[in-house]
Design an enzyme around this catalytic site. Structure first.
Site, PDB file in Angstrom:
ATOM      1  N   HIS A   1      -0.890  10.949  -0.737  1.00  0.00           N
ATOM      2  CA  HIS A   1      -0.544  10.063  -1.975  1.00  0.00           C
ATOM      3  C   HIS A   1      -0.076  10.981  -3.156  1.00  0.00           C
ATOM      4  O   HIS A   1      -0.396  12.123  -3.132  1.00  0.00           O
ATOM      5  CB  HIS A   1      -1.772   9.299  -2.690  1.00  0.00           C
ATOM      6  CG  HIS A   1      -2.452   8.495  -1.323  1.00  0.00           C
ATOM      7  ND1 HIS A   1      -3.582   7.821  -1.432  1.00  0.00           N
ATOM      8  CD2 HIS A   1      -1.923   8.240  -0.170  1.00  0.00           C
ATOM      9  CE1 HIS A   1      -3.961   7.112  -0.376  1.00  0.00           C
ATOM     10  NE2 HIS A   1      -2.915   7.523   0.519  1.00  0.00           N
TER      11      HIS A   1
ATOM     12  N   ASP B   1      -1.024  -0.039  -4.750  1.00  0.00           N
ATOM     13  CA  ASP B   1      -2.241   0.857  -5.075  1.00  0.00           C
ATOM     14  C   ASP B   1      -1.980   2.036  -5.784  1.00  0.00           C
ATOM     15  O   ASP B   1      -2.742   2.655  -6.691  1.00  0.00           O
ATOM     16  CB  ASP B   1      -3.348   0.603  -4.065  1.00  0.00           C
ATOM     17  CG  ASP B   1      -2.700   1.115  -2.817  1.00  0.00           C
ATOM     18  OD1 ASP B   1      -1.516   1.295  -2.756  1.00  0.00           O
ATOM     19  OD2 ASP B   1      -3.523   1.118  -1.863  1.00  0.00           O
ATOM     20  N   HIS B   2      -1.186   2.880  -5.222  1.00  0.00           N
ATOM     21  CA  HIS B   2      -0.873   4.203  -5.520  1.00  0.00           C
ATOM     22  C   HIS B   2       0.532   4.633  -4.884  1.00  0.00           C
ATOM     23  O   HIS B   2       1.186   3.658  -4.111  1.00  0.00           O
ATOM     24  CB  HIS B   2      -1.675   5.081  -4.808  1.00  0.00           C
ATOM     25  CG  HIS B   2      -1.828   4.996  -3.526  1.00  0.00           C
ATOM     26  ND1 HIS B   2      -1.181   5.520  -2.657  1.00  0.00           N
ATOM     27  CD2 HIS B   2      -2.942   4.384  -2.716  1.00  0.00           C
ATOM     28  CE1 HIS B   2      -1.374   5.058  -1.271  1.00  0.00           C
ATOM     29  NE2 HIS B   2      -2.413   4.391  -1.496  1.00  0.00           N
TER      30      HIS B   2
ATOM     31  N   ASP C   1       1.994   2.670   3.802  1.00  0.00           N
ATOM     32  CA  ASP C   1       1.167   3.743   3.424  1.00  0.00           C
ATOM     33  C   ASP C   1       1.182   4.544   4.851  1.00  0.00           C
ATOM     34  O   ASP C   1       1.307   5.768   4.903  1.00  0.00           O
ATOM     35  CB  ASP C   1      -0.087   3.452   2.897  1.00  0.00           C
ATOM     36  CG  ASP C   1      -0.986   4.516   2.732  1.00  0.00           C
ATOM     37  OD1 ASP C   1      -0.987   5.282   1.913  1.00  0.00           O
ATOM     38  OD2 ASP C   1      -2.097   4.776   3.601  1.00  0.00           O
TER      39      ASP C   1
ATOM     40  N   PHE D   1      -5.320  -9.833  15.159  1.00  0.00           N
ATOM     41  CA  PHE D   1      -4.256  -9.815  16.150  1.00  0.00           C
ATOM     42  C   PHE D   1      -4.258  -8.682  17.074  1.00  0.00           C
ATOM     43  O   PHE D   1      -3.401  -8.520  18.134  1.00  0.00           O
ATOM     44  CB  PHE D   1      -2.943 -10.451  15.615  1.00  0.00           C
ATOM     45  CG  PHE D   1      -2.952 -11.699  15.018  1.00  0.00           C
ATOM     46  CD1 PHE D   1      -3.040 -12.948  15.461  1.00  0.00           C
ATOM     47  CD2 PHE D   1      -2.861 -11.723  13.455  1.00  0.00           C
ATOM     48  CE1 PHE D   1      -3.014 -14.060  14.981  1.00  0.00           C
ATOM     49  CE2 PHE D   1      -2.984 -12.893  12.964  1.00  0.00           C
ATOM     50  CZ  PHE D   1      -3.082 -14.124  13.695  1.00  0.00           C
TER      51      PHE D   1
ATOM     52  N   ASP E   1       0.864  -1.147  -0.062  1.00  0.00           N
ATOM     53  CA  ASP E   1       0.125  -0.037  -0.043  1.00  0.00           C
ATOM     54  C   ASP E   1       0.871   1.322  -0.211  1.00  0.00           C
ATOM     55  O   ASP E   1       1.659   1.563   0.873  1.00  0.00           O
ATOM     56  CB  ASP E   1      -1.072  -0.069   1.195  1.00  0.00           C
ATOM     57  CG  ASP E   1      -2.319   0.945   1.054  1.00  0.00           C
ATOM     58  OD1 ASP E   1      -1.836   2.177   0.533  1.00  0.00           O
ATOM     59  OD2 ASP E   1      -3.369   0.411   1.091  1.00  0.00           O
TER      60      ASP E   1
ATOM     61  N   SER F   1      -6.765   4.359  -1.666  1.00  0.00           N
ATOM     62  CA  SER F   1      -7.030   3.164  -1.755  1.00  0.00           C
ATOM     63  C   SER F   1      -8.142   2.205  -1.952  1.00  0.00           C
ATOM     64  O   SER F   1      -8.291   1.206  -2.407  1.00  0.00           O
ATOM     65  CB  SER F   1      -6.284   2.288  -0.241  1.00  0.00           C
ATOM     66  OG  SER F   1      -4.846   2.962  -0.051  1.00  0.00           O
TER      67      SER F   1
ATOM     68  N   GLU G   1      -1.350  -7.730   1.866  1.00  0.00           N
ATOM     69  CA  GLU G   1      -1.382  -6.336   1.689  1.00  0.00           C
ATOM     70  C   GLU G   1      -0.291  -6.037   2.691  1.00  0.00           C
ATOM     71  O   GLU G   1      -0.473  -6.338   4.058  1.00  0.00           O
ATOM     72  CB  GLU G   1      -2.406  -5.612   2.050  1.00  0.00           C
ATOM     73  CG  GLU G   1      -2.457  -4.200   1.910  1.00  0.00           C
ATOM     74  CD  GLU G   1      -3.495  -3.271   2.491  1.00  0.00           C
ATOM     75  OE1 GLU G   1      -3.519  -1.988   2.132  1.00  0.00           O
ATOM     76  OE2 GLU G   1      -3.914  -3.685   3.512  1.00  0.00           O
TER      77      GLU G   1
ATOM     78  N   GLU H   1     -13.457  -3.543  15.265  1.00  0.00           N
ATOM     79  CA  GLU H   1     -14.267  -3.429  14.390  1.00  0.00           C
ATOM     80  C   GLU H   1     -15.360  -4.421  14.382  1.00  0.00           C
ATOM     81  O   GLU H   1     -16.694  -4.146  13.699  1.00  0.00           O
ATOM     82  CB  GLU H   1     -13.981  -3.218  12.888  1.00  0.00           C
ATOM     83  CG  GLU H   1     -12.779  -2.088  12.809  1.00  0.00           C
ATOM     84  CD  GLU H   1     -13.032  -0.679  13.136  1.00  0.00           C
ATOM     85  OE1 GLU H   1     -14.226  -0.509  12.801  1.00  0.00           O
ATOM     86  OE2 GLU H   1     -12.179   0.015  13.897  1.00  0.00           O
TER      87      GLU H   1
HETATM   88 ZN    ZN Z   1      -2.878   6.046   2.098  1.00  0.00          ZN
END
Ligand code: ZN
Length: 480
Positions: free
Chosen positions: A443, A352-353, A312, A265, A62, A112, A307, A225
């Protein structure tokens, strides 16, 4: 019969010769992913068979733009006592490489969610949206139909589905494997309110534990979450469904059992590799190894997304050291997959970027990548057998670093900035100086790279749009 998916390079010739001669030790030298050699590493060449189920692993760094890969390569080499500049990461020997245009449907510089949708579902989405077409933003909410996710397409063909991430498993990139979300922020049930609730949209967490979502294995962070009820839904998903939250429980599992496992985790994202406590959290490579063993044991063929989510995050925080340590973690995960898989598995490695992360100045070869810019010897110094100079000074008479960020929350360089020292800039917590002050580094919009080997890899070439990656995946696995 499928074509042999490799350009016949000098490297593959050497590997083929090695296999023929069964000179294991000699081959190991060539295939050593840490070798500081112009011959980049590559897995053994095997001809795919038509009878074995095909599998594919999509690795996403990422935010791992080209400057991050170059800096990561130098960092990895230097940290192993090798020359960094000519070093190769594990995936840099893949025979098929393309540049990828990353823009979102409505954004020049992407996020993303939109990019992961392009890669996994095959269309450009709006920034911040996951697997919803730009003109049908509530697709998948209530009883509204939506284009099938990668997980759905794969399971419809009998393949198993796995995902591994060092981010929250409900974060944008992993979520794009299996969910539909008009907002990437709708990760937990508590986020579903207003238009989301009125439209019957479900949280990403609720979608993950639903057996109809077709995820067999998910390892990462983010258990806060999920509600207790959702964890129970996973456990009751049929067959041997296991839910774990600790490194010890993970270590006690037998991957060969091929059980469906949700392993989360940490409450939120997993730790940066630089900060990871090994007994509490498995590494990205350890999770990748487990996932490959677990999914392979099923005998169905599989699709696995892995990932390195925190490259990122370290960039957003303006901390190059942690970003580069997480590139190393991804590098080791890919090396693990290269060692464990054969000619029936397609390996894709991409980002991704990119980020506004630069490698600049004219540092001498071998200069510490995190260090101050120190120049090569001048002609006069070379001819007189003299040492080179110390750090170069900018117009403000202060030294500067090779690595930097165009924008972000790191220290802005100005007249009041202290003079940097090599000790300070090579410390793990150092944040590189920025030109434009922002709350968070951003980004960037230039192309990223895609590296491929295995069945279907020959489609990866030239300059491609990011949504074409889904077509590469689907063709390799026969999904549509
Ligand atoms: Zn980002």
């Amino acid at each position: 019969m499928r074509p042999i998916p490799h350009v016949f390079t000098r490297k593959t010739w050497l590997l083929s010769a090695c296999l023929a001669m069964l000179i294991t030790q000699a081959c190991k030298k060539i295939n050593d992913t840490t070798a500081d050699s112009p011959l980049a590493p590559q897995s053994a060449v095997q001809k795919p068979s038509d009878s074995t189920p095909k599998s594919l692993i999509l690795f996403i760094g990422d935010g791992m733009g080209l400057s991050t890969i170059t800096a990561g390569r130098i960092f990895d080499g230097q940290s192993k006592g090798l020359s960094g500049e000519g070093h190769s990461l594990s995936f840099e020997g893949f025979g098929n490489v393309a540049l990828i245009k990353t823009y979102n449907f409505d954004a020049q510089v992407p996020d993303s969610a939109g990019t992961a949708t392009a890669m996994m579902s095959g269309y450009k989405a709006r920034i911040g949206t996951i697997n919803v077409p730009p003109d049908n933003l509530l697709a998948g909410c209530g009883d509204r139909p939506a284009p099938p996710t990668l997980a759905k397409r794969a399971s419809a063909k009998g393949l198993s589905v796995g995902l591994v991430s060092t981010a929250r498993i409900t974060h944008a990139t992993p979520a794009a494997v299996f969910s539909h979300a008009p907002s990437r922020n709708w990760e937990a049930d508590k986020d579903i309110k207003g238009i989301a609730a009125e439209s019957g949209c479900r949280s990403i967490a609720a979608q993950l534990v639903d057996p109809a979502t077709a995820v067999n294995l998910a390892l990462g962070g983010g258990h806060k979450e999920f509600t207790d009820a959702q964890k129970q839904v996973w456990r009751e998903g049929g067959g041997d469904h296991i839910y774990i939250e600790s490194g010890a429980d993970f270590g006690a599992l037998n991957a060969q059992d091929g059980q469906d496992i949700l392993g989360l985790f940490t409450p939120s994202h997993m730790s940066y590799e630089a900060d990871r406590k090994k007994t509490d959290e498995p590494s990205l490579a350890e999770m990748t190894r487990f996932a490959i063993e677990n999914l392979s044991a099923r005998g169905t063929g599989y699709v696995l997304m892995v990932e390195a989510g925190r490259i990122d995050h370290a960039h957003h925080g303006g901390n190059a050291y942690r970003a580069l340590r997480d590139v190393q973690a991804l590098n080791e995960a890919v090396a693990t997959a290269i060692d464990m898989t054969g000619g029936d598995t397609t390996l894709l490695v991409t980002a991704d970027h990119s980020h506004v992360f630069t490698i600049a100045g004219y540092p001498k070869r071998g200069n510490p990548i995190l260090g101050l810019v120190t120049p090569p010897q001048s002609l006069e110094q070379l001819l007189n057998d003299q040492e080179g100079d110390g750090p170069v000074l900018a117009k403000d008479d202060k030294p500067y670093t090779t690595l930097g960020y165009h924008n972000g929350s790191g220290p802005q360089r100005n007249d009041d900035s202290p003079a940097l020292t090599d000790n300070a800039v090579q410390a793990p917590d150092f944040r590189q100086q920025v030109a434009v002050p922002l709350g968070s580094e951003t980004h960037s919009g230039e192309d990223v790279a895609l590296y491929a080997q295995g069945p279907g890899a020959e489609r990866v070439r030239g300059v491609m749009d990011q949504d074409e990656i889904a077509a590469v995946i689907d063709a390799a696995l026969g999904l549509r």
